[in-house]
Design a protein around this motif. Structure first.
Motif, PDB file in Angstrom:
ATOM      1  N   THR A 156       2.140  -6.549  -0.152  1.00  0.00           N
ATOM      2  CA  THR A 156       1.350  -7.455   0.681  1.00  0.00           C
ATOM      3  C   THR A 156       0.870  -6.732   1.934  1.00  0.00           C
ATOM      4  N   LEU A 201      -3.104  -5.545   2.726  1.00  0.00           N
ATOM      5  CA  LEU A 201      -3.752  -6.056   3.933  1.00  0.00           C
ATOM      6  C   LEU A 201      -4.305  -4.917   4.772  1.00  0.00           C
ATOM      7  N   THR A 203      -7.452  -3.410   2.817  1.00  0.00           N
ATOM      8  CA  THR A 203      -8.634  -4.272   2.727  1.00  0.00           C
ATOM      9  C   THR A 203      -9.275  -4.490   4.094  1.00  0.00           C
ATOM     10  N   VAL A 257       1.794 -13.469   5.322  1.00  0.00           N
ATOM     11  CA  VAL A 257       0.403 -13.939   5.377  1.00  0.00           C
ATOM     12  C   VAL A 257       0.187 -14.844   6.581  1.00  0.00           C
ATOM     13  N   ARG A 300      -2.630 -14.197   9.439  1.00  0.00           N
ATOM     14  CA  ARG A 300      -3.692 -15.161   9.699  1.00  0.00           C
ATOM     15  C   ARG A 300      -3.685 -15.592  11.176  1.00  0.00           C
ATOM     16  N   VAL A 359      -7.740 -13.353   4.903  1.00  0.00           N
ATOM     17  CA  VAL A 359      -6.479 -13.137   4.188  1.00  0.00           C
ATOM     18  C   VAL A 359      -5.935 -14.485   3.751  1.00  0.00           C
TER      19      VAL A 359
END
Length: 426
Positions: free
Chosen positions: A135, A139, A142, A165, A169, A182
């Motif tokens: 994860t 992140l 990307t 996440v 965020r 995301v």
């Protein structure tokens, strides 16, 4: 059926929101995207204890469910491991940004100037299992490369991924960015994963990462463009010209340094001319880690004569990724025999040759059909961070667009721009 329709609609809306957010990210300068990745890294590091606490709940449930030890090791995401992943994120932030990089250019006879340059993929989806470090890696890659991402991290790591996440965020929003850059479909379960696979026109690229079963399922059901990453049925071939002093530590590292990863060695092939001398030597070292040897008939006889326990291998063993303290062992008559066996049974991930014979090395590296080939070195180096990518999206085992460890450049595609001065085609 109604449930699936509702989930599909929700995932499509999620992907559309991600696309809107991605356009704003792509419009940032490289320096601004880099600063954003660093801000996310700082937030994850400062709140590593929250992620660790969430992971403890996932680990407790996984143990109760009887998860194998190798998978438990992948699932574990302590504050220390979070911080190690965050360092990978910072390494990604420091890398050259491929977006806008000119791949090639030319001037046509009519004076039009053509330029091909790199642009982000758009909306990237990741489906993976019990790997919360992925994860963080995805992140970093990307965001740095200007892409939005939707993750499906699986039921086993659901609480860990949700915590990660959520922090990301919040950080995006605090820095003036749309948090829809995301998102996760974990709350939607398997239907969410299925919807990602079928979201053609909404998801620009899907990357599955996990077991052979997961990869096969995606290959059979995906309607969106995807990159096939591979399970690691990884081979090491000990040639008749191998240096034993180099070979034994390499095999030990490749097999036992970490058993639960796709670049760990699973099969050992040894040339018949040196098998009687070499196998007892390597077996003695592997025995220190309680590695079970599953041997073909010739290897079994050599090991038994030397007093080392072994199990007779079945035909299924040659195609199995153990992810455990188990190593398949086979004696081969020639370099060609090793190459043929590898090409027949490998998952096309990573293979290694241990040899001081230049011609044997050249033949092996030319004819073995895998994404990465190591020469006199451990297969554990097949890793995005080890290759200098900071992190990786996965190890691509197919031949289109990307192959081997996937970093920033593999998260871009290209477009052409033609600069004219009023030219028309005759």
């Amino acid at each position: 059926m109604r449930r699936m329709t509702e989930v599909m609609t929700q995932v499509q809306q999620q992907a559309l929101a991600a696309k809107v957010a991605q356009r704003a990210l792509e419009a940032l300068t490289s320096a601004e995207r880099t600063a954003l990745v660093r801000a996310v890294a700082d937030a994850l590091e400062s709140r590593a204890s929250e992620i660790e606490a969430a992971n403890a709940l996932d680990m407790e449930r996984a143990r109760e469910d009887g998860m194998p030890q190798g998978t438990l090791d992948r699932l574990l995401f302590t504050a220390e491991r979070v911080k190690a992943s965050v360092q990978g994120m910072r390494d990604v932030a420091a890398l050259h940004d491929p977006v806008g990089e000119v791949v090639r250019g030319m001037t046509m006879e009519n004076g039009m100037r053509l330029v091909q340059s790199r642009v982000p993929m758009g909306v990237v989806a990741m489906i993976y299992e019990a790997r919360p470090n992925v994860t963080v890696d995805v992140l970093a890659l990307t965001l740095k490369s200007g892409n939005a991402v939707i993750v499906r991290g699986g039921h086993a790591a659901e609480k860990t991924n949700a915590a990660t996440v959520s922090i990301v965020r919040e950080t995006l929003e605090a820095h003036g960015m749309n948090p829809d850059l995301v998102s996760t479909v974990d709350p939607l379960g398997r239907e969410g994963a299925q919807a990602l696979m079928e979201a053609r026109g909404y998801v620009d690229l899907l990357v599955p990462r996990g077991s052979a079963r997961l990869i096969q399922y995606v290959a059979e059901h995906a309607r969106v463009p995807f990159i096939e990453t591979g399970a690691g049925n990884v081979h090491i071939y000990v040639d008749k010209a191998a240096d034993f002093e180099k070979a034994v530590p390499v095999i030990m590292n490749a097999k036992t340094q970490r058993i639960s990863v796709c670049n760990a060695a699973e099969k050992l092939l040894v040339h018949a001319d040196v098998a009687a001398d070499f196998l007892p030597r390597v077996a003695a070292v592997l025995a220190e880690k309680n590695v079970e040897l599953r041997a073909d008939e010739r290897a079994y006889e050599i090991l038994a004569a030397a007093g080392f326990p072994a199990v007779r291998a079945s035909e299924d063993d040659w195609d199995t990724e153990y992810l455990d303290y188990i190593l398949g062992v086979k004696v081969v008559d020639s370099l060609e025999g090793a190459i043929d066996h590898i090409n027949a049974h490998s998952t096309k991930h990573t293979e290694a040759i241990l040899s001081e014979d230049y011609s044997a090395v050249e033949r092996f590296t030319r004819d073995v059909e895998s994404a990465v080939i190591m020469v006199n070195a451990s297969t554990r180096f097949t890793d995005g961070s080890q290759f200098g990518f900071g992190a990786e999206l996965g190890i691509s085992t197919q031949k289109l667009h990307a192959r081997g460890p996937m970093g920033l450049a593999e998260l871009t595609t290209t477009h052409w721009v033609g600069y004219g001065t009023g030219q028309v085609r005759a």
